[in-house]
Design a protein around this motif. Structure first.
Motif, PDB file in Angstrom:
ATOM      1  N   GLY A  96       0.817  -1.218   0.000  1.00 59.17           N
ATOM      2  CA  GLY A  96       0.000   0.000   0.000  1.00 59.17           C
ATOM      3  C   GLY A  96       0.846   1.260   0.000  1.00 59.17           C
ATOM      4  O   GLY A  96       0.590   2.204  -0.750  1.00 59.17           O
ATOM      5  N   GLY A  97       1.877   1.285   0.855  1.00 61.10           N
ATOM      6  CA  GLY A  97       2.764   2.452   0.938  1.00 61.10           C
ATOM      7  C   GLY A  97       3.488   2.716  -0.372  1.00 61.10           C
ATOM      8  O   GLY A  97       3.579   3.852  -0.831  1.00 61.10           O
ATOM      9  N   MET A 140      -0.032   1.994  11.121  1.00 57.51           N
ATOM     10  CA  MET A 140       0.359   3.347  10.705  1.00 57.51           C
ATOM     11  C   MET A 140       1.741   3.724  11.252  1.00 57.51           C
ATOM     12  O   MET A 140       2.513   4.398  10.588  1.00 57.51           O
ATOM     13  N   PHE A 141       2.047   3.261  12.475  1.00 57.70           N
ATOM     14  CA  PHE A 141       3.404   3.456  13.016  1.00 57.70           C
ATOM     15  C   PHE A 141       4.425   2.766  12.111  1.00 57.70           C
ATOM     16  O   PHE A 141       5.413   3.353  11.677  1.00 57.70           O
ATOM     17  N   ILE A 142       4.155   1.497  11.832  1.00 62.30           N
ATOM     18  CA  ILE A 142       5.071   0.692  11.008  1.00 62.30           C
ATOM     19  C   ILE A 142       5.154   1.272   9.596  1.00 62.30           C
ATOM     20  O   ILE A 142       6.233   1.388   9.008  1.00 62.30           O
ATOM     21  N   GLY A 143       3.985   1.649   9.047  1.00 66.23           N
ATOM     22  CA  GLY A 143       3.920   2.162   7.669  1.00 66.23           C
ATOM     23  C   GLY A 143       4.746   3.409   7.463  1.00 66.23           C
ATOM     24  O   GLY A 143       5.407   3.564   6.427  1.00 66.23           O
ATOM     25  N   ASN A 144       4.714   4.325   8.440  1.00 67.05           N
ATOM     26  CA  ASN A 144       5.506   5.554   8.305  1.00 67.05           C
ATOM     27  C   ASN A 144       6.999   5.261   8.271  1.00 67.05           C
ATOM     28  O   ASN A 144       7.754   5.913   7.538  1.00 67.05           O
ATOM     29  N   ILE A 145       7.429   4.270   9.055  1.00 64.74           N
ATOM     30  CA  ILE A 145       8.853   3.882   9.040  1.00 64.74           C
ATOM     31  C   ILE A 145       9.206   3.240   7.701  1.00 64.74           C
ATOM     32  O   ILE A 145      10.232   3.553   7.089  1.00 64.74           O
TER      33      ILE A 145
END
Length: 507
Positions: free
Chosen positions: A27-28, A363-368
């Protein structure tokens, strides 16, 4: 909604499952790529990929759609910085200083700062989501038509105040944008306005067509005269990481803009465009280096990037807690979530708490993940600058037409695109600020509808705009934002006069 640490930890555990990690990564990445393409914003990306979510676990589907959303927020600024072509409305502010940095041979640093600011803004917003989802949803309900109208007036006044020394041109630009937003069928009376008998204009002019025309086509036309200059004029990419000094001037703008973007994202209909513009104007007015803004100030990239990424997380709060979409993308997500058999609203946290907290963890993991993706792609992205002008400009032109056609599948949009390309060229030549026009087009229709709803509900009395505390605060902020440039100019003139008088006295 008290924060249950155990449930939150369970959510993180679910988000860390290999399949969910894969969806975050997919997705990212897709969001970043789509965000870079003119006209194909996060709403389009989520809509196109909805069929993938059929048959998926609802939690995984929500994780995928959210990753596409904030991934597109990262991606939109890539083309803003490198090509002066915003991928989406919320990426416009990244052009103000990001593109000048690119022209000065600092594209690598602009892209790196954009990724770092987006990460920090996203993390701030996720923390805000954990602790403030319910109270902020209740606060957002206090915003009636009058408050929304005044919020949009304040945003426009803030962006016009950026046209320091040129506020008349700023007001003209904003007025043209507001006029363009009135094209189409009036939603309240059903009257056709300024459509010139063209049926395709009945729904108005899509603001993305105007953005692509003014920025992408306008930039190509503006550079057309220098297309045959020798290759020696090529700009270098520069360092691919930020310096200590750049971090020093950017850290506070990032930390201030994250919460601001998050709060604006919570308001249904406000979105990343308003968040990024407001954060940019706020930081410019607070800065000791105001003269550097618009010329390649690194904090001018950091602030809006932090804000628009935080706004994308904030927009999920009204969606999940009240079933009210906070942006165009969350409106698409709402339809998809209902199709998956999940009913957003106040009871979602009680009945599907594990799903919500799994989303928060993702969302925490996705931003990283997104920072890593963007840093790894940095070397590849900056190669765009090495592309010869004779190849690059036709590619931008073709992408602009493809992006425009996929919006409404209308040939009329091509003519509108070219028309606004010429408008963008004229605005660059005669130094008219573009941002007030674009923002006015984006918020104009909602602004008009909220103004008229306010007057209908108050039987035509303007007193409704002074009734609530929120309205009064927004009115005061509007007056301050317009008068601030004049006040600072008067103070500077007085200081110069005093210094001159002091020097004469010494002589």
């Amino acid at each position: 909604m008290g924060v249950d640490i155990q449930t939150l930890m369970e959510g993180f555990k679910t988000a860390m499952q290999p399949m969910n990690l894969l969806w975050v990564l997919v997705g990212g990445f897709l969001g970043t790529v789509v965000g870079m393409l003119p006209g194909l914003g996060p709403a389009t990306a989520v809509a196109v990929l909805i069929p993938i979510t059929f048959g998926m676990d609802p939690t995984s589907a929500l994780i995928l759609m959210a990753a596409i959303y904030y991934g597109a927020m990262y991606g939109g600024s890539r083309s803003s910085i490198l090509l002066n072509t915003p991928g989406d409305g919320s990426a416009i502010a990244a052009t103000f200083d990001g593109y000048p940095m690119s022209q000065q041979g600092r594209a690598g640093q602009a892209l790196a700062m954009s990724a770092i600011a987006s990460l920090i803004g996203g993390v701030i917003a996720v923390i805000g989501f954990i602790f403030l989802a319910k109270p902020l949803a209740e606060f957002a309900l206090q915003f009636g038509p009058a408050e929304y109208f005044l919020l949009m007036v304040f945003t426009l006044s803030a962006i016009v105040s950026l046209s320091k020394g040129n506020m008349v041109k700023g007001f003209i630009s904003m007025s043209v944008g507001l006029l363009l937003s009135t094209v189409g069928v009036d939603l309240q009376s059903g009257v056709y306005r300024f459509t010139m008998g063209i049926p395709q204009l009945s729904e108005g002019i899509d603001f993305l067509v105007i953005i692509i025309g003014i920025y992408a086509v306008g930039e190509v036309l503006y550079n057309l005269v220098s297309i045959d200059k020798p290759k020696g004029d090529k700009k270098s990419v520069g360092k691919k990481w930020i310096t200590k000094d750049q971090w020093k001037v950017s850290k506070w703008p990032i930390l201030r803009s994250g919460p601001l973007g998050f709060l604006i994202g919570v308001l249904p209909g406000a979105g990343g465009s308003i968040a990024s513009m407001l954060s940019y104007t706020t930081e410019r007015q607070l800065s000791k280096r105001q003269d550097q803004f618009g010329k390649g100030a690194v904090e001018g990239v950091a602030a809006p990037e932090s804000a628009n990424n935080a706004a994308s997380v904030g927009a999920l709060i009204p969606l999940l807690t009240m079933g009210i979409p906070g942006s165009g993308t969350t409106a698409v997500m709402l339809g998809a979530i209902i199709m998956l058999g999940v009913q957003p609203g106040p009871l979602l946290f009680q009945h599907n708490g594990d799903m919500v907290w799994s989303l928060v963890g993702s969302m925490f993991i996705g931003n990283i993940f997104l920072v890593l993706i963007n840093i790894l792609l940095l070397g590849l992205l900056v190669k765009i600058l090495d592309t010869p002008a004779k190849i690059l400009y036709p590619v931008i032109f073709v992408l602009s037409f493809i992006g425009t056609y996929t919006l409404n599948y209308s040939i009329i949009d091509f003519y509108i695109l070219l028309l606004f390309g010429v408008v963008g060229l004229a605005m660059k030549i005669y130094k008219f600020p573009i941002a007030p026009l674009i923002l006015a087009v984006i918020v104009g229709s909602d602004m008009e509808q909220n103004f008229r709803k306010s007057l209908v509900s108050s039987d035509g009395s303007l007193g409704i705009f002074f009734e609530s505390t929120v309205s009064v605060v927004l009115l005061i902020l509007t007056i301050l934002s317009i008068s601030y440039p004049f006040i600072t100019e008067m103070i500077q003139k007085r200081r110069k006069t005093q210094d001159t008088a002091g020097n004469h006295h010494e002589l």
